[in-house]
Structure formats: structure tokens, C-alpha cells
Design an enzyme around this catalytic site. Structure first.
Site, PDB file in Angstrom:
ATOM      1  N   GLU A  60      15.526  17.248 -27.836  1.00 34.86           N
ATOM      2  CA  GLU A  60      14.705  18.411 -27.500  1.00 34.86           C
ATOM      3  C   GLU A  60      13.353  17.962 -26.959  1.00 34.86           C
ATOM      4  O   GLU A  60      12.834  18.527 -25.987  1.00 34.86           O
ATOM      5  CB  GLU A  60      14.530  19.293 -28.744  1.00 34.86           C
ATOM      6  N   ASP A  64      12.419  18.959 -23.137  1.00 39.88           N
ATOM      7  CA  ASP A  64      11.243  19.785 -22.883  1.00 39.88           C
ATOM      8  C   ASP A  64      10.462  19.245 -21.685  1.00 39.88           C
ATOM      9  O   ASP A  64      10.002  20.008 -20.820  1.00 39.88           O
ATOM     10  CB  ASP A  64      10.370  19.810 -24.136  1.00 39.88           C
ATOM     11  N   ASP A 132      15.210  25.205 -28.840  1.00 39.07           N
ATOM     12  CA  ASP A 132      15.282  23.750 -29.010  1.00 39.07           C
ATOM     13  C   ASP A 132      16.620  23.197 -28.526  1.00 39.07           C
ATOM     14  O   ASP A 132      16.671  22.138 -27.886  1.00 39.07           O
ATOM     15  CB  ASP A 132      15.068  23.383 -30.478  1.00 39.07           C
ATOM     16  N   GLU A 135      16.797  22.983 -24.741  1.00 38.00           N
ATOM     17  CA  GLU A 135      16.080  21.817 -24.234  1.00 38.00           C
ATOM     18  C   GLU A 135      16.802  20.519 -24.579  1.00 38.00           C
ATOM     19  O   GLU A 135      16.803  19.567 -23.768  1.00 38.00           O
ATOM     20  CB  GLU A 135      14.665  21.804 -24.794  1.00 38.00           C
TER      21      GLU A 135
END
Length: 239
Positions: A60, A64, A132, A135
Site C-alpha cells: 500500500e 500510494d 489501502d 493501492e
């Protein structure tokens, strides 16, 4: 760059790194590519409540950044706005709320691996978890197939919010800040009223007040989301 993961012992057992057949097929259709390293994708779908050696947190973190770059590049290419407007749109498009919404639209939810307690507590509908995981999947795709493939996936998945002009209007908190200044009021004051539920499915309640005008209260899956919702409610009530 290929991500490799060895089988790891956990509680006296060897952890499986294989995907369920339905999940393998789903990921192939979602990304347009068959998973090479199934352990990597299993990790991207695994919540910490299962207590396994690896969960989605590291992926994650990576995803991101890949998502942010892909959206920034896209906006820079296609949107003729100034830096402030580009940043405004970027923040909305990569927000937890947008990521979670797309995870629902793309039917990722049934494939997320949650512990029983987390599932019973509503983790499968938590914006925090869904955002989360979204990502983390981007991070896994980047590691396995490279940036170009990850970018192309982001452009397909984010096509609807991008086309709809997500983020073109001011963020509710910025709009409220400007409204207060324009009406010669002190800046809005945000107060955390309550935090309820377990960490993986917490709910925050926030009140925002502008002196001499009034206040509004709203809830969200994070303090930031609750503040945003409260600002939006305030503008609806008093703006």
C-alpha cells in the site's frame, strides 16, 4: 523488477502463497495480466487481522506513490489548469474515499482476506481498508509488470472520476475557510467529538464551528474524512 517471496513459517505451518482460483481469474481480468508471483498478490489482498507474516501495508505504501505519480502525469498531460488547480484535483483523485469507491466498483471486496473479527466489525466496508487494498494492488502490479502497466491500469480504473471532473471544485474545508474569511469570521474550529470502533474499522465524529454563525457535525472513517464531511454539511446549512 520482479518481487520474490519465500514460503514463511507461521505458527508451525507453511504459509500458502497460492491464490484461490476465483481470485486468480479476477486479477487476470482486472489487470489484463495473469499473476506471476501469486504470493505477491495474496499479500496485497491480506489484512493484518489474519496475523500472517505479511499483509498489504508495505505494498500500500508503494502503490500510494505509484498512483500519485500516474495521476499527476495524467493531469499534467490532459488538464490545462494551473498548479493550484492540478493539486486540488490530484488530492481528490488519490484520496482514500476515491480509492475505496473504486474498489467497490471494481468488485475487489469479495477477494480481500480479512480475519473473522475484522469482517464481523465491518472491515469489508471500511474506506480505510478498501482504499489501502486498492493501492496495494497497484503496488503489486508495479513490482510485477513495471510502471507503464501500472499507469495504464490506473488510467482505466480512474477513467470515470477523471472524466467527471473529480476535484474541480474546491475541497469543502478550503471552501469553508474562504467563506469564513469572506464573512469576516474567525477561522473554522474543528473538534473531535468521538472515536468509536476497532482500529481497522474506526468511526470518527467531528464538529466544526464558526463563531457567531453555528456548527455542524459529521462522521467519517478517518478524522480527515469526518472534518471534510462536517465542512460540507456546514456549507449546506449556512453557506
Amino acid at each position: 523488477m520482479v518481487y520474490r517471496r519465500a514460503l514463511e513459517p507461521h505458527r508451525g505451518h507453511v504459509l500458502s502463497t497460492e491464490l484461490e482460483p476465483a481470485t486468480r481469474q479476477f486479477l487476470t481480468e482486472l489487470t489484463g495480466h495473469s499473476p506471476r508471483n501469486e504470493g505477491l498478490w495474496r499479500e496485497a489482498l491480506t489484512h493484518g487481522s489474519l496475523g500472517e507474516a505479511r499483509d498489504y501495508q508495505r505494498l500500500e505504501f508503494l502503490g500510494d506513490r505509484v498512483l500519485g505519480l500516474a495521476i499527476a502525469e495524467w493531469l499534467h498531460t490532459d488538464a490545462g489548469a494551473n498548479e493550484g488547480k492540478l493539486s486540488q484535483r490530484l488530492n481528490v483523485l488519490v484520496s482514500r474515499e476515491t480509492c475505496a469507491s473504486l474498489a467497490r466498483v471494481l468488485a475487489i471486496v469479495p477477494h480481500i482476506r480479512l480475519g473473522k473479527q475484522a469482517r464481523d466489525d465491518g472491515g469489508a466496508d471500511s474506506d480505510n481498508i478498501l482504499g489501502d487494498v486498492m493501492e496495494a494492488l497497484i503496488g503489486a502490479l508495479f513490482l510485477e509488470r513495471g510502471y507503464d502497466v501500472a499507469r495504464d491500469f490506473v488510467r482505466r480504473a480512474w477513467a470515470a472520476p477523471m472524466a467527471a471532473g473529480a476535484g474541480q471544485r474546491k475541497h469543502p474545508k478550503a471552501a469553508l475557510q474562504e467563506w469564513a474569511a469572506g464573512n469576516r469570521r474567525k477561522p473554522p474550529l474543528y473538534t473531535l467529538v468521538a472515536r468509536e470502533g476497532p482500529d481497522h474499522a474506526a468511526t470518527f465524529t467531528v464538529t466544526v464551528a464558526v463563531g457567531g454563525v453555528g456548527e455542524a457535525t459529521a462522521r467519517g472513517s478517518s478524522k480527515q474524512d469526518a472534518e471534510t464531511a462536517a465542512a460540507r454539511q456546514f456549507m449546506q446549512d449556512f453557506g
